[in-house]
Design a protein around this motif. Structure first.
Motif, PDB file in Angstrom:
ATOM      1  N   TYR A  26      24.547 -11.714 -20.036  1.00 39.41           N
ATOM      2  CA  TYR A  26      23.095 -11.576 -20.202  1.00 39.41           C
ATOM      3  C   TYR A  26      22.501 -12.856 -20.767  1.00 39.41           C
ATOM      4  CZ  TYR A  26      18.651  -9.906 -22.124  1.00 39.41           C
ATOM      5  OH  TYR A  26      17.324  -9.758 -22.449  1.00 39.41           O
ATOM      6  N   LEU A  27      23.124 -13.377 -21.795  1.00 37.88           N
ATOM      7  CA  LEU A  27      22.640 -14.619 -22.405  1.00 37.88           C
ATOM      8  C   LEU A  27      22.718 -15.780 -21.416  1.00 37.88           C
ATOM      9  CD1 LEU A  27      24.225 -14.282 -25.965  1.00 37.88           C
ATOM     10  CD2 LEU A  27      21.789 -14.116 -25.379  1.00 37.88           C
ATOM     11  N   THR A  28      23.791 -15.822 -20.640  1.00 39.33           N
ATOM     12  CA  THR A  28      23.941 -16.888 -19.647  1.00 39.33           C
ATOM     13  C   THR A  28      22.877 -16.803 -18.567  1.00 39.33           C
ATOM     14  OG1 THR A  28      26.330 -16.921 -20.017  1.00 39.33           O
ATOM     15  CG2 THR A  28      25.527 -17.920 -17.989  1.00 39.33           C
ATOM     16  N   ARG A  29      22.513 -15.595 -18.145  1.00 39.23           N
ATOM     17  CA  ARG A  29      21.526 -15.432 -17.080  1.00 39.23           C
ATOM     18  C   ARG A  29      20.110 -15.722 -17.557  1.00 39.23           C
ATOM     19  NH1 ARG A  29      25.595 -15.913 -15.297  1.00 39.23           N
ATOM     20  NH2 ARG A  29      26.949 -14.431 -14.238  1.00 39.23           N
ATOM     21  N   VAL A  30      19.827 -15.398 -18.813  1.00 42.22           N
ATOM     22  CA  VAL A  30      18.458 -15.567 -19.294  1.00 42.22           C
ATOM     23  C   VAL A  30      18.201 -16.978 -19.812  1.00 42.22           C
ATOM     24  CG1 VAL A  30      18.748 -14.887 -21.725  1.00 42.22           C
ATOM     25  CG2 VAL A  30      16.650 -14.280 -20.510  1.00 42.22           C
ATOM     26  N   GLU A  31      19.254 -17.676 -20.206  1.00 41.63           N
ATOM     27  CA  GLU A  31      19.084 -19.008 -20.806  1.00 41.63           C
ATOM     28  C   GLU A  31      18.340 -19.997 -19.900  1.00 41.63           C
ATOM     29  OE1 GLU A  31      21.763 -22.495 -22.998  1.00 41.63           O
ATOM     30  OE2 GLU A  31      22.731 -20.808 -21.994  1.00 41.63           O
ATOM     31  N   GLN A  38      12.948 -20.339 -27.567  1.00 43.77           N
ATOM     32  CA  GLN A  38      13.053 -18.942 -27.135  1.00 43.77           C
ATOM     33  C   GLN A  38      14.506 -18.505 -27.039  1.00 43.77           C
ATOM     34  OE1 GLN A  38      10.970 -19.435 -23.438  1.00 43.77           O
ATOM     35  NE2 GLN A  38       9.050 -18.582 -24.237  1.00 43.77           N
ATOM     36  N   ASN A  39      15.353 -19.403 -26.532  1.00 46.20           N
ATOM     37  CA  ASN A  39      16.749 -19.031 -26.347  1.00 46.20           C
ATOM     38  C   ASN A  39      17.468 -18.853 -27.679  1.00 46.20           C
ATOM     39  OD1 ASN A  39      19.856 -20.185 -25.518  1.00 46.20           O
ATOM     40  ND2 ASN A  39      18.945 -18.556 -24.282  1.00 46.20           N
ATOM     41  N   ARG A  40      17.141 -19.691 -28.642  1.00 40.29           N
ATOM     42  CA  ARG A  40      17.750 -19.519 -29.978  1.00 40.29           C
ATOM     43  C   ARG A  40      17.393 -18.147 -30.543  1.00 40.29           C
ATOM     44  NH1 ARG A  40      16.286 -25.020 -30.620  1.00 40.29           N
ATOM     45  NH2 ARG A  40      14.363 -24.425 -31.696  1.00 40.29           N
ATOM     46  N   LYS A  41      16.149 -17.749 -30.378  1.00 34.78           N
ATOM     47  CA  LYS A  41      15.698 -16.454 -30.879  1.00 34.78           C
ATOM     48  C   LYS A  41      16.436 -15.316 -30.164  1.00 34.78           C
ATOM     49  CE  LYS A  41      11.468 -13.711 -31.412  1.00 34.78           C
ATOM     50  NZ  LYS A  41      11.865 -12.572 -30.573  1.00 34.78           N
ATOM     51  N   THR A  42      16.571 -15.441 -28.836  1.00 37.05           N
ATOM     52  CA  THR A  42      17.249 -14.401 -28.071  1.00 37.05           C
ATOM     53  C   THR A  42      18.720 -14.307 -28.445  1.00 37.05           C
ATOM     54  OG1 THR A  42      15.739 -14.515 -26.190  1.00 37.05           O
ATOM     55  CG2 THR A  42      17.968 -13.736 -25.736  1.00 37.05           C
ATOM     56  N   ARG A  43      19.398 -15.432 -28.577  1.00 36.61           N
ATOM     57  CA  ARG A  43      20.818 -15.417 -28.934  1.00 36.61           C
ATOM     58  C   ARG A  43      21.027 -14.786 -30.316  1.00 36.61           C
ATOM     59  NH1 ARG A  43      24.127 -18.098 -25.555  1.00 36.61           N
ATOM     60  NH2 ARG A  43      25.803 -17.946 -27.091  1.00 36.61           N
ATOM     61  N   LYS A  44      20.145 -15.122 -31.224  1.00 40.36           N
ATOM     62  CA  LYS A  44      20.247 -14.546 -32.566  1.00 40.36           C
ATOM     63  C   LYS A  44      20.073 -13.037 -32.510  1.00 40.36           C
ATOM     64  CE  LYS A  44      18.230 -14.862 -37.212  1.00 40.36           C
ATOM     65  NZ  LYS A  44      17.202 -15.532 -38.051  1.00 40.36           N
ATOM     66  N   CYS A  45      19.122 -12.589 -31.680  1.00 43.00           N
ATOM     67  CA  CYS A  45      18.856 -11.147 -31.549  1.00 43.00           C
ATOM     68  C   CYS A  45      20.040 -10.424 -30.907  1.00 43.00           C
ATOM     69  CB  CYS A  45      17.581 -10.937 -30.732  1.00 43.00           C
ATOM     70  SG  CYS A  45      17.316  -9.246 -30.183  1.00 43.00           S
ATOM     71  N   VAL A  46      20.503 -10.939 -29.769  1.00 43.16           N
ATOM     72  CA  VAL A  46      21.544 -10.254 -28.999  1.00 43.16           C
ATOM     73  C   VAL A  46      22.870 -10.218 -29.738  1.00 43.16           C
ATOM     74  CG1 VAL A  46      22.908 -10.370 -26.870  1.00 43.16           C
ATOM     75  CG2 VAL A  46      20.439 -10.763 -26.796  1.00 43.16           C
ATOM     76  N   ASP A 582      13.524  -7.489 -27.410  1.00 39.40           N
ATOM     77  CA  ASP A 582      13.356  -8.934 -27.295  1.00 39.40           C
ATOM     78  C   ASP A 582      12.610  -9.280 -26.010  1.00 39.40           C
ATOM     79  OD1 ASP A 582      14.269 -11.620 -28.484  1.00 39.40           O
ATOM     80  OD2 ASP A 582      14.861 -11.791 -26.378  1.00 39.40           O
ATOM     81  N   ASN A 583      11.827 -10.360 -26.060  1.00 44.81           N
ATOM     82  CA  ASN A 583      11.056 -10.776 -24.886  1.00 44.81           C
ATOM     83  C   ASN A 583      11.946 -11.090 -23.683  1.00 44.81           C
ATOM     84  OD1 ASN A 583       8.612 -10.499 -26.200  1.00 44.81           O
ATOM     85  ND2 ASN A 583       8.520 -12.636 -26.849  1.00 44.81           N
ATOM     86  N   SER A 584      13.191 -11.449 -23.945  1.00 51.72           N
ATOM     87  CA  SER A 584      14.096 -11.797 -22.850  1.00 51.72           C
ATOM     88  C   SER A 584      14.355 -10.602 -21.936  1.00 51.72           C
ATOM     89  CB  SER A 584      15.426 -12.315 -23.408  1.00 51.72           C
ATOM     90  OG  SER A 584      16.071 -11.318 -24.189  1.00 51.72           O
ATOM     91  N   TRP A 585      14.351  -9.392 -22.490  1.00 53.83           N
ATOM     92  CA  TRP A 585      14.581  -8.193 -21.677  1.00 53.83           C
ATOM     93  C   TRP A 585      13.448  -8.009 -20.677  1.00 53.83           C
ATOM     94  CZ3 TRP A 585      18.251  -5.156 -20.137  1.00 53.83           C
ATOM     95  CH2 TRP A 585      17.980  -3.888 -19.640  1.00 53.83           C
ATOM     96  N   SER A 586      12.226  -8.182 -21.140  1.00 54.79           N
ATOM     97  CA  SER A 586      11.077  -8.109 -20.236  1.00 54.79           C
ATOM     98  C   SER A 586      11.102  -9.251 -19.234  1.00 54.79           C
ATOM     99  CB  SER A 586       9.778  -8.143 -21.047  1.00 54.79           C
ATOM    100  OG  SER A 586       8.657  -8.190 -20.196  1.00 54.79           O
TER     101      SER A 586
END
Length: 708
Positions: A26-31, A38-46, A582-586
């Protein structure tokens, strides 16, 4: 909605991936779709302890759910019911939001008689004959399904695929929610023996299978008179404007409505003291499929309009006050000659044919098999009239014998019967507003078609050394970046039918590799050799992801199942995991580019609507020497985007040509007629091609920002 799979004993269950691997994927696909912050925030969340703990709890519950499902319903998968719900809980119209279409190639054995009027049925001869041939072939297909003799789907002749979807292909209908129900449901009548025929919004039905599921009409000629008589029943009389006789009531437009509105109308019909309309609905719901005979023709240069008609229907309002044959303001487009809740075979006046299908229970691969078989069989039927030495893709009629001592035609009705509707002020006003709403929807979309014939899969494999599908996906990225200067979430389905009741997994086409290749085209520094290497790396990564997804080891379906499990069973017990907030899901679920490859020589085109308001729907067919693309959007420069797809195909080919010839990538003159470089070979330059300017509409752009 689990159902029996005829080869389930050969297939494994769809695997549930390891949770940690899913989160990493998931992290690889959204990065690639995020900036660094944004990616730092998403990685921290996930990767937070809170999220991992909650997701692990849901994952364990999903494993338990699948284990129990395997015991209770062995022919099932963990995603199956959640995937049905994704369609059936959808409340908006299925038109342009759900139903795709396939256009079949023209039948070379049938002449267009729509203008000449030659043949036994005059201007209707080509339409009648094309329809009769295709329907006869469909009946053979149904016979094979119901007798269990349909040849198994295989990959490379070795790997069997799930066949469960074929049981939902015919006799199925999407039924709106009943009173107190939350969602639609998929109804399948496995005993259905009749078809519905629509012409000028009128409905007719007759039986086409006997009690033993053998076709009553064994040759196209036997069907032709039924079809012609239906057409003439409407052509012989002028449109009557007397409302008391309720002429040409377009009941089919109700299926274009919001599901709740359609449900309310059905409930009103059900409670009507006159049962006539309800009986009509039950006859339509239980029919094998719907045959839509359109009273319009589309010339070869009207491909965009034909695509529109097959996908959502056309909308044409009679606004000529001098035309006394029709009431002023009446809808005369093909959108009123449809029943979108079922599988539809659509045939135009000049013999153009296509399939529009309700998507809940079946995917494109299943309908592609149907399209391939019936097109092939209908073409071979001409050869059988010349010689007996013709291969048959279906089992012969002797392969399965009827049940002894049973009259095969008991209680069958072979003469078309018209469905007569009883209307009142409520139904008439509801029909009017349904028609105006679908007309509004149709007017909000545009469609563009491309038949790229400079090269196809053969050239992509031999010259570019890439997977054809992976290559075309890179082209879409190039074209979008050329137009907008950024990358957006892109979706492509991977088939998972190697597993029991497998559906699809999501291939995410935007990768770090694809971005590096795309940016290299708009940057003065890379050489053609470097661009070629980047292209091949991007295609290799896309192919790797595709294979991973086909093995059921993607991330989207696993995460979606976890979210559905939480939403349906545990939201009162377990907090919503942070990943879903997280915004990455949307972001990952907002598919601006929704794409699908559904190729076979029997198809002329294939398409569907965009899945987001600001998105593009891209259906494409890759042939040996050509590529066909259909693009739809809500008037988002559709034709311009498609022209950039074409130019991107050409530009990449130019790169390989220059590299092979050692031509400079900066100063090589170009022949505007052929778009081919004409300079003498020179040392390969690091500078960009002059050709690339046309990707930006002719602007001399120097370096486009390549930071997106």
């Amino acid at each position: 909605m689990p159902s029996k799979d005829t080869n389930s004993d050969l297939l494994k269950r769809l695997p549930i991936p390891d949770l940690n691997e899913t989160l990493e994927k998931y992290l690889t696909r959204v990065e690639p779709l995020q900036d660094a912050r944004q990616n730092r925030k998403t990685r921290k969340c996930v990767l937070s302890d809170e999220n991992v703990d909650l997701m692990r709890t849901l994952h364990e519950r999903l494993v338990q759910y699948d284990g129990q499902l395997a015991k209770d319903v062995p022919q099932s998968s963990y995603i199956e019911q959640f995937w049905y719900d994704a369609y059936l809980l959808y409340d908006a119209s299925v038109v342009l939001n759900s139903n795709p279409f396939f256009q079949l190639q023209d039948d070379p054995t049938i002449r267009d008689t729509s203008e000449t009027g030659s043949g036994p049925y005059g201007i209707f001869t080509g339409q009648v004959k094309r329809t009769a041939k295709l329907v006869t072939s469909i009946l053979k297909f149904i016979r094979e399904i119901r007798h269990g003799t349909l040849t198994k789907d295989m990959i490379r002749g070795k790997i069997p695929l799930s066949m469960d979807q074929y049981g939902k292909l015919f006799g199925s209908s999407r039924i709106p929610p009943g009173p107190g129900q939350e969602s639609c449901h998929l109804q399948t009548d496995t005993t259905s023996h009749h078809v519905i025929v629509m012409y000028k919004s009128q409905f007719y039905w007759f039986d086409v299978l006997d009690v033993n599921n053998f076709p009553i009409f064994s040759t196209p000629e036997e069907l032709e008179w039924n079809l012609y008589s239906i057409i003439m029943d409407n052509e012989k009389k002028p449109l009557d404007v007397d409302a008391d006789e309720a002429p040409n009531i377009p009941f089919g437009v109700f299926t274009t409505e919001n599901r709740r509105v359609w449900a309310n109308i059905r409930d009103y019909v059900f409670h009507d003291s006159d049962p006539a309309n309800w009986k009509n609905l039950k006859i339509i719901d239980s029919a094998l499929f719907v045959i839509c005979l359109d009273d319009v023709s589309f010339k070869n240069e009207e491909k965009d309009e034909l695509v529109k008609s097959l996908l959502c229907g056309t909308s044409e309002i009679e606004l000529d006050p001098t035309n006394t044959s029709r009431p002023f303001g009446v809808q005369r487009g093909t959108c009123s000659n449809r029943w979108y809740d079922k599988l539809q075979l659509i045939v135009t006046r000049n013999g153009k044919a296509g399939i529009n299908f309700e998507h809940t229970g079946i995917d494109g691969h299943t309908v592609l098999r149907l399209a391939t078989d019936i097109y092939t069989d209908s073409i071979l039927s001409f050869a059988r009239g010349v010689t007996n030495v013709v291969p048959d893709i279906f089992q012969s009629n002797d392969a399965v014998k009827p049940v002894p001592n049973k009259p095969s035609r008991a209680n069958v009705i072979t003469i078309p019967r018209k469905l007569e509707w009883k209307v009142d002020s409520f139904l008439l006003s509801s029909l009017h507003f349904a028609e105006t709403r679908v007309s509004d929807v149709i007017s909000q979309y545009e469609f563009a078609t491309l038949d790229f014939e400079q090269y196809g899969s053969t050239h992509m494999k031999s010259t570019f050394k890439t997977s054809p599908d992976a290559f075309v996906q890179q082209i879409f990225q190039v074209a979008y970046y050329a137009l907008y200067g950024k990358f957006e979430t892109t979706y492509e389905p991977a088939m998972t039918k190697m597993f029991q009741n497998g559906r699809t997994e999501a291939i995410r086409s935007v990768t770090h590799e694809s971005k590096r290749f795309v940016k290299s085209l708009f940057d003065r520094k890379p050489t053609d050799e470097e661009r070629i290497k980047l292209l091949q790396q991007a295609c290799a990564e896309h192919s790797r992801i595709t294979k991973e997804c086909s093995m059921g080891m993607g991330q989207d379906r696993h995460l979606y199942a976890l979210y559905c499990l939480w939403n349906e069973s545990y939201k009162d017990q377990i907090p919503l995991p942070p990943i879903f907030q997280d915004n990455s899901w949307s972001l990952l679920n907002t598919n601006v580019l929704s794409t699908s490859n559904c190729g076979n020589p029997c198809l002329a085109s294939f398409g569907f609507g965009p899945v987001t308001a600001n998105g593009f729907g891209i259906g494409y067919i890759i042939r040996d020497n050509s590529v066909s693309v259909v693009v739809s959007s809500r008037h988002r420069q559709t034709h311009r985007f498609l022209s950039l797809i074409e130019k991107s195909f050409l530009e990449v080919d130019h790169i390989f040509e220059r590299h092979a010839a050692g031509i400079s990538a900066v100063s090589a003159p170009v022949d505007d007629d052929t778009r081919r470089t004409t300079a003498k070979p020179r040392a390969n330059s690091a500078l960009k091609s002059e050709d690339l300017r046309f990707l930006l509409g002719g602007y001399d752009y120097f370096d486009v920002s390549v930071s997106g």
